[in-house]
Scaffold this active site. Structure first.
Site, PDB file in Angstrom:
ATOM      1  N   GLU A 281       0.835  -1.202   0.000  1.00 48.47           N
ATOM      2  CA  GLU A 281       0.000   0.000   0.000  1.00 48.47           C
ATOM      3  C   GLU A 281       0.877   1.261   0.000  1.00 48.47           C
ATOM      4  O   GLU A 281       1.899   1.319   0.671  1.00 48.47           O
ATOM      5  CB  GLU A 281      -0.891  -0.012   1.246  1.00 48.47           C
ATOM      6  CG  GLU A 281      -1.803   1.185   1.393  1.00 48.47           C
ATOM      7  CD  GLU A 281      -2.550   1.188   2.723  1.00 48.47           C
ATOM      8  OE1 GLU A 281      -3.494   1.987   2.851  1.00 48.47           O
ATOM      9  OE2 GLU A 281      -2.184   0.401   3.624  1.00 48.47           O
ATOM     10  N   LYS A 338      -9.777   2.245  -2.791  1.00 45.59           N
ATOM     11  CA  LYS A 338     -10.242   1.700  -1.516  1.00 45.59           C
ATOM     12  C   LYS A 338     -11.597   2.308  -1.150  1.00 45.59           C
ATOM     13  O   LYS A 338     -11.775   3.524  -1.174  1.00 45.59           O
ATOM     14  CB  LYS A 338      -9.213   2.012  -0.424  1.00 45.59           C
ATOM     15  CG  LYS A 338      -9.541   1.438   0.944  1.00 45.59           C
ATOM     16  CD  LYS A 338      -8.440   1.765   1.936  1.00 45.59           C
ATOM     17  CE  LYS A 338      -8.707   1.157   3.303  1.00 45.59           C
ATOM     18  NZ  LYS A 338      -7.637   1.479   4.283  1.00 45.59           N
ATOM     19  N   CYS A 392      -5.501  -2.829   2.998  1.00 47.13           N
ATOM     20  CA  CYS A 392      -5.354  -2.704   4.452  1.00 47.13           C
ATOM     21  C   CYS A 392      -6.613  -3.096   5.216  1.00 47.13           C
ATOM     22  O   CYS A 392      -6.958  -4.258   5.321  1.00 47.13           O
ATOM     23  CB  CYS A 392      -4.903  -1.291   4.802  1.00 47.13           C
ATOM     24  SG  CYS A 392      -4.383  -1.080   6.521  1.00 47.13           S
TER      25      CYS A 392
END
Length: 519
Positions: A281, A338, A392
């Protein structure tokens, strides 16, 4: 049997003689003991024993308010230890956020404990006695409290009681009931233990304890029997995991960023013949909109092979935490944004308003917060096929996988666990990734900035592991997906319905005196 009854009566008398603050302190201590079942300690029997102690104290409380206080205190101790890593993000920029660390831990532990308190109160409302009915109501209520905790305010299903079983063979049972099913097992074993040893059932204690031990061993034995054999790696695609190990304090340092970026290029260009290369990430410390000149450099290091990397991007005044796929001359072929953001980290509620007075999320560099993407979607990875990207925090939620438009061949998780410190956060995050793989029967590629990176098989095994705080790369063959599991087909829905139905059935059953007393 007589000794057991006498001992139980003595403990009850001692508890009755304690003031409420001392009882709450004892309960919080038992909750902290229960937290030792979470990674990286993984002493799962202590989770059962600690929760059993909390339930034993709750059994003595006649009022719903008192039961709520007992379970809240137990939850506060549990979450204070299990979520102690929550202070780490505040310490990255100590001058700006360090003062918030103790408040963050206290508010998080106290807030998460409210769900346990409400679950305990609900159990006492449904069942007035302290026997088997109250035990069943407690198991059901606390499991449902975990369901609610995973949804409300975008959800935070971290450190569930069932997570204590991730490091055991019982992990395989997640293919049937997911994390909630594992929590149901842990809570059932916990509340049954004081019930068996209590004076209410002293005549059955001699038989009950061996049965309880057999019940505790059953999930381990059944899980061990369900572990699938290692799949063949011959002819399978090879994935290179690249872990640069960039400290969070240096990640956006303009002087050090070029050196960290060069390290990723060197690891990427190392000898080997991977079919896919994955960076973590926000691996590239720049905006996706501004890296056209870097793309040939990255592609050369990858020798033209497909490469996945995390990066931020901006569009129409909004900022996104994104994953991009670079494929040789084709350039960027996929971009995923995301969609499940971290509250108070990647965005602030009422962020546009609060940002004007300087209150911003911890993980933000500029602006008033990240913007969520449209939702789960599949991306095409050359040579592998349809893959589900997760960034994440998204890997903590099974619903982010079940909401995918189709079943993927691979779960692709990139993360930056440098925010979580080095004590417990990264290990707990990895444990939940293992859980997601077993729930779905799918392999997962997990690449973390500072670790722990690994390929997770559908059985939850780790291959090609790169330990915490170690820069490096690992080439590992991608195992084939297993057939869809029961959990992959039905999710949490049937279990939630069954738990609610059980709670409703307890209401008329509670009218029977023998059921209330557990005799």
């Amino acid at each position: 049997m007589i000794r057991t009854a006498v001992a139980g009566s003595r403990w009850q008398a001692r508890l009755a003689g304690l003031s409420r603050p001392r009882r709450m302190f004892l309960t919080a201590l038992l909750g902290a003991i229960a937290a030792l079942g979470q990674a990286p300690v993984d002493l799962w029997p202590l989770t059962i024993l600690g929760l059993a102690g909390v339930h034993f104290i709750a059994m003595q409380d006649a009022r719903a308010r008192d039961v709520a206080l007992t379970w809240w205190a137990g939850g506060a101790g549990y979450f204070a230890l299990a979520l102690s890593w929550i202070v780490e993000p505040f310490l990255v920029d100590l001058a700006r956020h360090g003062w918030m660390a103790p408040f963050g831990l206290v508010l998080t532990a106290g807030g998460m404990a409210l769900f346990w308190g409400m679950g305990g109160a609900l159990a006492r409302r449904v069942v007035r006695g302290s026997g088997s009915g109250f035990a069943v109501a407690t198991v059901v209520s606390l499991t449902l409290a975990g369901v609610v905790r995973g949804v409300i305010f975008t959800g935070f299903p971290w450190a569930l009681p069932g997570h204590a079983l991730i490091g055991t063979p019982a992990l395989q049972l997640a293919q049937f009931g997911g994390a909630m099913g594992l929590s149901l097992i842990v809570l059932t074993l916990a509340v049954c233990l004081p019930l068996i040893l209590s004076p209410f059932v002293r005549r059955r204690a001699l038989l009950g304890l061996p049965l309880w031990l057999a019940a505790a061993a059953a999930p381990l034995l059944i899980g061990a029997a369900l572990i699938p054999p290692e799949s063949a790696s011959t002819g399978r695609p090879v994935v290179r995991l690249v872990q640069p190990n960039v400290p969070q304090t240096e990640k956006w340092d303009r002087e050090k960023a070029p050196g960290h970026f060069q390290r990723m290029l060197d690891l990427t260009a190392a000898p080997g013949e991977p079919d896919l290369i994955v960076w973590p990430e926000t691996a590239v410390p720049a905006w996706l909109n501004d890296i056209d000149g870097l793309l040939p450099v990255i592609s050369d290091a990858a020798k033209g092979r497909p490469l996945v990397f995390g990066i931020n991007r901006a569009e129409r005044g909004r900022v996104y935490n994104s994953l991009a796929v670079l494929h040789d001359q084709a350039g960027i072929t996929e971009v995923y944004d995301k969609h499940h953001l971290v509250p108070f980290g990647e965005f602030m509620p009422l962020g546009d308003l609060l940002g004007r007075i300087g209150i911003r999320g911890i993980a933000q560099r500029d602006g008033y917060g990240f913007t969520p993407g449209p939702g789960p979607r599949l991306i095409d990875l050359p040579g592998i096929g349809a893959s589900l990207p997760l960034i994440c925090y998204e890997g903590v939620f099974p619903r982010n996988i079940s909401a995918a438009p189709a079943r993927p061949e691979l779960l692709l998780l990139i993360t930056n666990d440098a925010w979580f410190g080095t004590i417990s956060g990264p290990y707990q995050h990895l444990a939940q990734a293992r859980l997601r793989a077993v729930e779905q029967g799918l392999p997962m590629v997990r690449v973390a900035n500072t670790g722990i990176s690994a390929l997770i098989t559908p059985a939850g095994r780790l291959r090609g592991r790169i330990d915490l705080g170690q820069p490096g790369f690992s080439d590992v063959a991608l195992p084939a997906a297993l057939p869809p599991t029961l959990y992959a087909r039905v999710g949490d829905g049937p279990l939630i319905v069954a738990l609610i139905a059980a709670l409703l059935l307890l209401i008329p059953l509670n009218r029977r005196p023998m059921f209330r007393q557990g005799r």
